[in-house]
Design a protein around this motif. Structure first.
Motif, PDB file in Angstrom:
ATOM      1  N   GLU A  46     -25.236  17.476  30.902  1.00 23.14           N
ATOM      2  CA  GLU A  46     -26.424  16.850  31.462  1.00 23.14           C
ATOM      3  C   GLU A  46     -27.532  16.652  30.416  1.00 23.14           C
ATOM      4  OE1 GLU A  46     -26.845  15.532  34.372  1.00 23.14           O
ATOM      5  OE2 GLU A  46     -24.823  16.059  35.018  1.00 23.14           O
ATOM      6  N   VAL A  66     -34.233  18.529  31.567  1.00 25.81           N
ATOM      7  CA  VAL A  66     -32.822  18.535  31.964  1.00 25.81           C
ATOM      8  C   VAL A  66     -32.610  19.454  33.161  1.00 25.81           C
ATOM      9  CG1 VAL A  66     -30.481  19.231  31.267  1.00 25.81           C
ATOM     10  CG2 VAL A  66     -31.930  17.943  29.673  1.00 25.81           C
ATOM     11  N   VAL A  89     -31.569  18.627  37.206  1.00 25.72           N
ATOM     12  CA  VAL A  89     -30.483  19.298  37.934  1.00 25.72           C
ATOM     13  C   VAL A  89     -31.020  19.879  39.242  1.00 25.72           C
ATOM     14  CG1 VAL A  89     -28.879  21.254  37.884  1.00 25.72           C
ATOM     15  CG2 VAL A  89     -29.165  19.810  35.855  1.00 25.72           C
ATOM     16  N   LYS A 104     -25.412  18.768  41.037  1.00 26.41           N
ATOM     17  CA  LYS A 104     -25.150  18.126  39.752  1.00 26.41           C
ATOM     18  C   LYS A 104     -24.580  19.196  38.830  1.00 26.41           C
ATOM     19  CE  LYS A 104     -28.023  14.957  38.289  1.00 26.41           C
ATOM     20  NZ  LYS A 104     -29.197  14.259  37.679  1.00 26.41           N
ATOM     21  N   VAL A 109     -23.299  21.526  36.013  1.00 28.09           N
ATOM     22  CA  VAL A 109     -23.735  21.676  34.626  1.00 28.09           C
ATOM     23  C   VAL A 109     -22.719  22.533  33.871  1.00 28.09           C
ATOM     24  CG1 VAL A 109     -25.577  22.424  33.080  1.00 28.09           C
ATOM     25  CG2 VAL A 109     -26.138  21.595  35.377  1.00 28.09           C
TER      26      VAL A 109
END
Length: 268
Positions: free
Chosen positions: A110, A236, A240, A256, A258
């Motif tokens: 990500e 970042v 997320v 999402k 990671v």
């Protein structure tokens, strides 16, 4: 003589009384159940419990568990996370400069996250991360937990990917007074951008799991704060968090996903 109308009213009163008794009993049961849940959460919180405001930021299993077991998080085939049997059961010897600043660079799917670590304040924590990163321990591991209510953290560092993995050794708590004295509620503020160690709730039980704070969070001063996220990395993590938790919950695997593709530690 009781008329049919009087009889109906009496039956209605009796039915209503029974309903009230059932409702009162259900209320008592619910109250007892909620009290048990609240007590359990309080114990978790008092024990150091995420990532803790109603949830525990626990991490790292017992030393006889294997971090590279079959139910571990997927690792890169070329650089699998070492199992606990491959890691020493003893804390690694000091190899970092205890007066220097280090940067831990996490290359994730990500985006890149860079964490600045001050070895003068947390020498043994920095040394452990340097040791593990050199052995590619974090490469291919997932950040397994996101919390979006009460506390605001993304938790990573578990090769199993379920919150129970660890390197086979523990490190002592460090720098616990860095965020000030605990307030009446027993917590301090971990500012957004803070990186701290997860633990089992017992002193000196940190291993490899850590959490990234993306929004100011109240927690007990029981988690070693050892680093700061750079501005780009914090964005970042916020992205997320904005995507939420799988299934719409407030605590669980991030929607999402990671993955830490590569972790390196270098002196600045």
């Amino acid at each position: 003589m009781v008329t049919s109308d009087q009889r109906r009213r009496q039956l209605a009163r009796e039915k209503y009384a029974r309903q009230q008794l059932r409702r009162e009993e259900n209320r008592r049961k619910a109250k007892r159940r909620n009290a048990v849940i609240a007590a359990a959460l309080a114990v978790v919180l008092a024990a150091g419990g995420a990532v803790y405001a109603s949830v525990a930021l626990t991490g790292d299993d017992s030393k006889d568990d294997t971090a590279g077991s079959d139910n571990s998080a997927s690792s890169s085939p070329s650089s699998p996370a070492p199992s606990q049997s491959e890691s020493s059961s003893a804390e690694p010897k000091m190899s970092v400069d205890a007066k220097a600043t280090y940067a831990m660079a996490l290359k994730t799917n990500e985006g890149d996250i860079t964490i600045t670590m001050d070895a003068a304040k947390t020498p043994r924590t920095v040394n452990s991360f340097s040791h593990l990163a050199a052995k590619k321990y974090f490469d291919g591991t997932k950040c397994h937990r996101l919390t979006t209510s009460g506390i605001f953290v993304l938790q990573c560092g578990d090769p199993k990917g379920d919150g129970t993995g660890g390197p086979g050794y523990t490190i002592p708590d460090e720098n616990l007074d860095a965020l000030g004295k605990a307030g009446p509620e027993g917590s301090v503020t971990y500012p957004a951008g803070t990186v701290a160690m997860a633990n089992t709730g017992q002193p000196g039980s940190g291993g490899s799991q850590f959490f990234l704070v993306y929004k100011d969070t109240k927690l007990p001063p029981s988690y070693t704060p050892f680093g700061k996220i750079d501005a780009a990395g914090l964005e970042v993590v916020k992205d997320v968090a904005e995507a939420g938790v799988t299934g719409g919950a407030t605590d669980g695997a991030p929607k999402k996903a990671v993955t830490i593709e590569k972790a390196t530690v270098a002196k600045k």
